[in-house]
Design an enzyme around this catalytic site. Structure first.
Site, PDB file in Angstrom:
ATOM      1  N   HIS A  51     -21.873  16.527  36.213  1.00  0.00           N
ATOM      2  CA  HIS A  51     -22.263  16.422  34.999  1.00  0.00           C
ATOM      3  C   HIS A  51     -23.897  16.520  35.063  1.00  0.00           C
ATOM      4  O   HIS A  51     -24.395  16.728  36.160  1.00  0.00           O
ATOM      5  CB  HIS A  51     -22.110  14.861  34.378  1.00  0.00           C
ATOM      6  CG  HIS A  51     -22.692  13.912  35.515  1.00  0.00           C
ATOM      7  ND1 HIS A  51     -24.134  13.528  35.851  1.00  0.00           N
ATOM      8  CD2 HIS A  51     -21.855  12.865  36.005  1.00  0.00           C
ATOM      9  CE1 HIS A  51     -24.035  12.464  36.525  1.00  0.00           C
ATOM     10  NE2 HIS A  51     -22.795  12.081  36.739  1.00  0.00           N
TER      11      HIS A  51
HETATM   12  P1  TYD Z   1     -20.521   8.033  36.352  1.00  0.00           P
HETATM   13  O1  TYD Z   1     -21.891   8.239  36.295  1.00  0.00           O
HETATM   14  O2  TYD Z   1     -19.702   8.873  35.524  1.00  0.00           O
HETATM   15  O3  TYD Z   1     -20.066   8.526  37.991  1.00  0.00           O
HETATM   16  P2  TYD Z   1     -20.111   9.808  38.840  1.00  0.00           P
HETATM   17  O4  TYD Z   1     -20.752  10.539  37.976  1.00  0.00           O
HETATM   18  O5  TYD Z   1     -20.356   9.618  40.013  1.00  0.00           O
HETATM   19  O6  TYD Z   1     -18.669  10.215  38.318  1.00  0.00           O
HETATM   20  O7  TYD Z   1     -20.318   6.416  36.253  1.00  0.00           O
HETATM   21  C1  TYD Z   1     -18.901   6.048  36.403  1.00  0.00           C
HETATM   22  C2  TYD Z   1     -18.669   4.707  35.844  1.00  0.00           C
HETATM   23  O8  TYD Z   1     -19.645   3.729  35.949  1.00  0.00           O
HETATM   24  C3  TYD Z   1     -18.688   5.140  34.386  1.00  0.00           C
HETATM   25  O9  TYD Z   1     -17.568   4.501  33.577  1.00  0.00           O
HETATM   26  C4  TYD Z   1     -20.049   4.349  33.729  1.00  0.00           C
HETATM   27  C5  TYD Z   1     -20.404   3.469  34.974  1.00  0.00           C
HETATM   28  N1  TYD Z   1     -21.975   3.403  34.820  1.00  0.00           N
HETATM   29  C6  TYD Z   1     -22.514   2.359  34.364  1.00  0.00           C
HETATM   30  O10 TYD Z   1     -21.960   1.453  33.588  1.00  0.00           O
HETATM   31  N2  TYD Z   1     -23.911   2.184  34.694  1.00  0.00           N
HETATM   32  C7  TYD Z   1     -24.492   3.145  35.472  1.00  0.00           C
HETATM   33  O11 TYD Z   1     -25.772   2.936  35.723  1.00  0.00           O
HETATM   34  C8  TYD Z   1     -23.705   4.274  36.099  1.00  0.00           C
HETATM   35  C9  TYD Z   1     -24.337   5.163  37.154  1.00  0.00           C
HETATM   36  C10 TYD Z   1     -22.442   4.179  35.727  1.00  0.00           C
END
Ligand code: TYD
Length: 134
Positions: free
Chosen positions: A52
């Site tokens: 992303h």
């Molecule tokens: P995400 O940023 O989508 O992870 P990646 O990009 O590494 O795959 O985050 C995964 C999950 O964690 C998503 O459901 C949202 C949650 N999250 C939070 O609640 N707060 C945060 O600061 C982050 C980074 C993620």
């Protein structure tokens, strides 16, 4: 934003027979105020994270333990950065596509972020990213 805005930053390190110490301060080694800290751990072999871009959020990523790769792209090019020392950090400006892979066993990634979590700040669709990042 462009890949040329990405920086690998060497952090202060205090080598000591009792154990080493490194440090990072906001607005010093990193160009933003820290609003949030999160970490990624227990990544199963072969898994990747990210995939992303952020519209506004800037990040500073450190491999506190073990190693992994951060793959960053702008509209034109893609570059792979290996993080494998706890005294190096990767500054990731907003507006770049970012993925993370090649996590070693027991690796620990800490991410210092410039904004509070906001699901609307994410661009999760690469073709939307390419349109947005014109
Ligand atoms: P995400 O940023 O989508 O992870 P990646 O990009 O590494 O795959 O985050 C995964 C999950 O964690 C998503 O459901 C949202 C949650 N999250 C939070 O609640 N707060 C945060 O600061 C982050 C980074 C993620």
């Amino acid at each position: 934003m462009k890949l040329s805005d990405v920086k690998i930053v060497q952090l202060p390190k205090f080598f000591d027979a009792r154990g080493n110490l490194s440090v990072v301060e906001e607005l010093k080694e990193i160009p933003f105020k820290i609003e949030r800290v999160y970490w990624i751990y227990d990544v199963p072999g072969g898994e990747s994270r990210g995939g992303h871009a952020y519209r506004k959020n800037e990040e500073f990523i450190v491999a506190l333990s073990g190693s992994f790769d951060v793959i960053l792209s702008d509209r034109n090019e893609k570059k792979r950065f290996l993080l494998n020392r706890s005294y190096y950090g990767l500054y990731v400006p907003k507006g770049l596509w970012r993925e993370m892979d090649n996590f070693s066993t027991n690796s620990l990634a800490v991410v210092l972020a410039s904004t509070k979590y906001d699901a609307n700040d994410y661009i999760r669709d690469n073709s939307e990213f390419m349109l947005w990042n014109k």
